[in-house]
Motif scaffolding. Structure first.
Motif, short mmCIF file in Angstrom:
data_model
loop_
_atom_site.label_atom_id
_atom_site.label_comp_id
_atom_site.label_asym_id
_atom_site.label_seq_id
_atom_site.Cartn_x
_atom_site.Cartn_y
_atom_site.Cartn_z
N ASP A 13 0.85 -1.18 0.00
CA ASP A 13 0.00 0.00 0.00
C ASP A 13 0.90 1.24 0.00
O ASP A 13 1.81 1.34 0.77
CB ASP A 13 -0.84 -0.07 1.29
CG ASP A 13 -1.92 0.97 1.30
OD1 ASP A 13 -1.76 1.96 0.59
OD2 ASP A 13 -2.91 0.78 2.03
N SER A 26 -14.73 9.06 -0.74
CA SER A 26 -14.19 7.75 -0.39
C SER A 26 -12.69 7.75 -0.70
O SER A 26 -12.25 8.49 -1.58
CB SER A 26 -14.90 6.67 -1.18
OG SER A 26 -14.45 5.41 -0.74
N PHE A 28 -9.31 5.60 -1.78
CA PHE A 28 -8.93 4.38 -2.50
C PHE A 28 -7.42 4.17 -2.36
O PHE A 28 -6.64 5.08 -2.64
CB PHE A 28 -9.33 4.50 -3.97
CG PHE A 28 -10.81 4.72 -4.13
CD1 PHE A 28 -11.68 3.65 -4.12
CD2 PHE A 28 -11.32 6.02 -4.22
CE1 PHE A 28 -13.05 3.86 -4.21
CE2 PHE A 28 -12.69 6.23 -4.32
CZ PHE A 28 -13.56 5.15 -4.31
N ASP A 41 -6.48 1.35 -6.46
CA ASP A 41 -7.37 0.20 -6.34
C ASP A 41 -8.81 0.73 -6.22
O ASP A 41 -9.23 1.18 -5.16
CB ASP A 41 -6.96 -0.59 -5.08
CG ASP A 41 -7.86 -1.79 -4.85
OD1 ASP A 41 -8.86 -1.95 -5.58
OD2 ASP A 41 -7.56 -2.57 -3.92
N ILE A 42 -9.52 0.69 -7.35
CA ILE A 42 -10.85 1.31 -7.38
C ILE A 42 -11.97 0.26 -7.27
O ILE A 42 -13.11 0.51 -7.67
CB ILE A 42 -11.07 2.19 -8.64
CG1 ILE A 42 -10.58 1.52 -9.92
CG2 ILE A 42 -10.38 3.53 -8.50
CD1 ILE A 42 -11.56 0.73 -10.62
N ARG A 43 -11.62 -0.90 -6.71
CA ARG A 43 -12.63 -1.96 -6.67
C ARG A 43 -13.89 -1.56 -5.91
O ARG A 43 -14.96 -2.07 -6.17
CB ARG A 43 -12.04 -3.24 -6.09
CG ARG A 43 -11.33 -4.08 -7.15
CD ARG A 43 -10.63 -5.26 -6.56
NE ARG A 43 -9.49 -4.86 -5.76
CZ ARG A 43 -8.86 -5.65 -4.91
NH1 ARG A 43 -9.29 -6.88 -4.74
NH2 ARG A 43 -7.80 -5.22 -4.23
N ASN A 44 -13.74 -0.60 -4.96
CA ASN A 44 -14.93 -0.20 -4.18
C ASN A 44 -15.61 1.03 -4.74
O ASN A 44 -16.50 1.60 -4.10
CB ASN A 44 -14.53 0.06 -2.72
CG ASN A 44 -14.24 -1.25 -2.01
OD1 ASN A 44 -14.79 -2.28 -2.39
ND2 ASN A 44 -13.37 -1.21 -1.02
N LEU A 45 -15.18 1.47 -5.92
CA LEU A 45 -15.69 2.73 -6.47
C LEU A 45 -17.22 2.73 -6.64
O LEU A 45 -17.90 3.66 -6.27
CB LEU A 45 -15.01 3.02 -7.81
CG LEU A 45 -15.23 4.38 -8.42
CD1 LEU A 45 -14.64 5.49 -7.55
CD2 LEU A 45 -14.58 4.46 -9.81
N GLN A 46 -17.72 1.63 -7.19
CA GLN A 46 -19.17 1.58 -7.41
C GLN A 46 -19.91 1.51 -6.07
O GLN A 46 -20.89 2.22 -5.84
CB GLN A 46 -19.55 0.39 -8.28
CG GLN A 46 -21.03 0.41 -8.62
CD GLN A 46 -21.56 -0.90 -9.17
OE1 GLN A 46 -20.86 -1.91 -9.21
NE2 GLN A 46 -22.80 -0.89 -9.57
N LYS A 47 -19.38 0.65 -5.18
CA LYS A 47 -20.04 0.48 -3.87
C LYS A 47 -20.05 1.80 -3.11
O LYS A 47 -21.07 2.21 -2.55
CB LYS A 47 -19.28 -0.60 -3.08
CG LYS A 47 -19.88 -0.94 -1.74
CD LYS A 47 -19.34 -2.25 -1.20
CE LYS A 47 -17.95 -2.21 -0.62
NZ LYS A 47 -17.66 -1.39 0.51
N ASP A 48 -18.93 2.53 -3.12
CA ASP A 48 -18.82 3.74 -2.30
C ASP A 48 -19.45 4.96 -2.97
O ASP A 48 -20.10 5.77 -2.30
CB ASP A 48 -17.34 4.07 -2.01
CG ASP A 48 -16.69 3.01 -1.12
OD1 ASP A 48 -17.41 2.09 -0.69
OD2 ASP A 48 -15.47 3.09 -0.89
N ASP A 50 -20.99 4.95 -6.34
CA ASP A 50 -21.87 4.62 -7.46
C ASP A 50 -21.30 5.13 -8.80
O ASP A 50 -22.04 5.69 -9.62
CB ASP A 50 -23.28 5.20 -7.21
CG ASP A 50 -24.30 4.44 -8.06
OD1 ASP A 50 -23.98 3.33 -8.51
OD2 ASP A 50 -25.40 4.98 -8.28
#
Ligand code: ACO
Length: 436
Positions: A13, A26, A28, A41-48, A50
């Motif tokens: 990291d 958010s 990242f 690391d944008i894996r949570n972009l949609q979750k956080d 949208d």
């Protein structure tokens, strides 16, 4: 045989990127690999938030983690498992490089022998596969024969469908590396109406390939060591190139759990395009079109004209923006082959003149467009007597090693999941269908 299964350690990291959108924010993490660009690391972009990312051509997207090949496009660096391509091309052999890419380390003498014996043993095709060829027209492009026959081979190796098993994946990988030269050579023989030549245990990988291409029952092929060395080097240079279009196609197809032979057939299809593996064939076509040195300025003017779709083939690269290290080795190999033949090829002279002209032209300088590996490979192949239609098939023979290595690696990735990119939809909104 020692098999170094890649062990996936999460990249370190290196800080974080904060994105705020519509009153929400958010953070990242930024991940770092061994070398090269860090990645968000944008894996949570949609979750956080949208949101999706928009990256046509995936030019700034790291689609996977890999330990196989590293490219620094600005510095002209290409490493296979950490070893510079220049050193491998000079001091290694294609089967050794294949082993390195597949298993992570250079083989010991014993491991090398076992691997080469395995390749030799698997290089024969099931006799029934001979019948496939008769279904093609004699003038079929070798890439269509290669693509169709490799996909068809899946019917002969149903065990390849057990992709959950490391050993069965390894067997499939060896089958593919061993058999594709035989299929490619037979595609050529078929186009000439000549009998197929079988692989021989006493020849090296490259010697065998040349022999299967050129030997005839009435005239045995005399292996020229300069040619077989050149072939070996060309295969090494093309063996892998990280997440290019065809390799990404193989990974994408593999992510569905498809049969390995079908995945490689998909890679062959992707490689066929003139913007990718078809470029070396396109370079020679372009040189024929230009015809002579006097016509270079006119041709370059067409290339620069935004209303024309003419491109300088063999120039430019998505990743190399300084020089392509493979092109330098290729140019040297080209000289060796032409010296051996003792002839000056007018097409090579034209290519040299074209290269000089383009490298001095502002259009190419400003856009950092340099000769790529394909600028020279076609000239070498032509000098060795290989017809233009076979150029991309040769590339496929080499790249099979990269494809199967990347395909195998993906199975050991704990983050492995089916590829499913998103889109920015710009079509019509929902509308009703009125009775007509
Ligand atoms: N001839 C003329 N102009 C070119 C060329 C070229 N070969 N390559 C790129 N450009 C121009 C583009 O028109 C664009 O100009 P602009 O900024 O005025 O619009 C600019 O350079 C950037 O081009 P892109 O298309 O964004 O470059 P990209 O990275 O997408 O394309 C590619 C890379 C496909 C390899 C391209 O350079 C090309 O078509 N080259 C010729 C085909 C070729 O040799 N392919 C082999 C690649 S190597 C391999 O596959 C082993």
């Amino acid at each position: 045989m020692t098999q170094t299964t890649p062990s996936f350690t999460p990249p370190q990291d290196e800080g974080a990127v904060k994105i705020s959108y519509k009153g929400k924010s958010s953070t990242f993490p930024v991940l770092t690999g061994t070398s090269g660009n860090n990645v968000i690391d944008i894996r949570n972009l949609q979750k956080d938030l949208d949101l999706f990312t928009f990256d046509p051509g995936l030019g700034t997207t790291a689609s996977c983690e890999s330990k196989i090949t590293f490219i620094d496009g600005d510095k002209g660096v290409l490493l296979y498992r950490g070893y510079p391509i220049t050193q491998l091309a000079e001091h290694s052999s294609f089967p050794e490089v294949a082993y390195l890419l597949l298993y992570g380390n250079l083989p010991t003498r014993h491991e090398y022998k076992v691997f080469v014996d395995r390749l030799e043993e698997k290089s024969l095709l099931h006799e029934q596969i001979r019948n496939f060829f008769n279904g093609f027209r004699r003038d079929a492009h070798p890439m269509s024969i290669l693509c169709g026959t490799v996909a068809g081979l899946s019917a002969f190796y149903p065990e390849g469908t057990d992709t959950s098993n490391e050993e069965s994946r390894d067997i499939a990988a060896v089958h593919l590396i061993a058999k594709i030269p035989t299929i490619a050579a037979w595609a050529y023989k078929y186009s000439r109406g000549e009998p197929f030549v079988y692989p021989r245990a006493d020849y090296s990988y490259s010697e065998n390939f040349l022999n299967m291409l050129f030997a005839r029952p009435d005239t045995p092929y005399q292996i020229n060591p300069i040619f077989s060395k050149a072939m070996d080097r060309i295969l090494i240079l093309h063996a892998d190139h990280e997440q290019n279009a065809s390799t990404s196609t193989v990974r994408l197809t593999g992510s569905t759990g498809a049969h390995p032979f079908a995945c490689i057939a998909a890679g062959i299809a992707a490689l066929w395009g003139p913007a990718h593996g078809g470029a070396n064939e396109a370079v020679l076509k372009m040189l024929h079109t230009i015809g002579s040195k006097e016509n270079i300025p006119d041709y370059i003017a067409q290339v620069k004209d935004k209303n024309s779709d003419v491109r300088l083939m063999g120039f430019g690269h998505r990743v190399y923006k300084n020089f392509d290290p493979r092109a330098k080795i290729m140019k040297k190999t080209c000289d060796e082959v032409l010296n051996e033949l003792g002839e000056q090829d007018p097409l090579l002279e034209l290519a040299m003149e074209l290269e000089k002209y383009a490298l001095q032209d502002d259009y190419f300088v400003q856009r950092k467009l340099y000769p790529n590996v394909d600028f020279y490979s076609g000239i070498i192949f032509k000098a060795m007597g290989i017809p233009e239609s076979m150029f991309t098939a040769l590339f496929a023979v080499a790249r099979t090693v990269g494809w199967v290595s990347q395909w195998k690696e993906a199975f050991n990735d704990p983050l492995r999941r089916i590829y499913r990119p998103r889109q920015l939809y710009t079509g019509p909104g929902e509308r009703d269908l009125w009775p007509r």
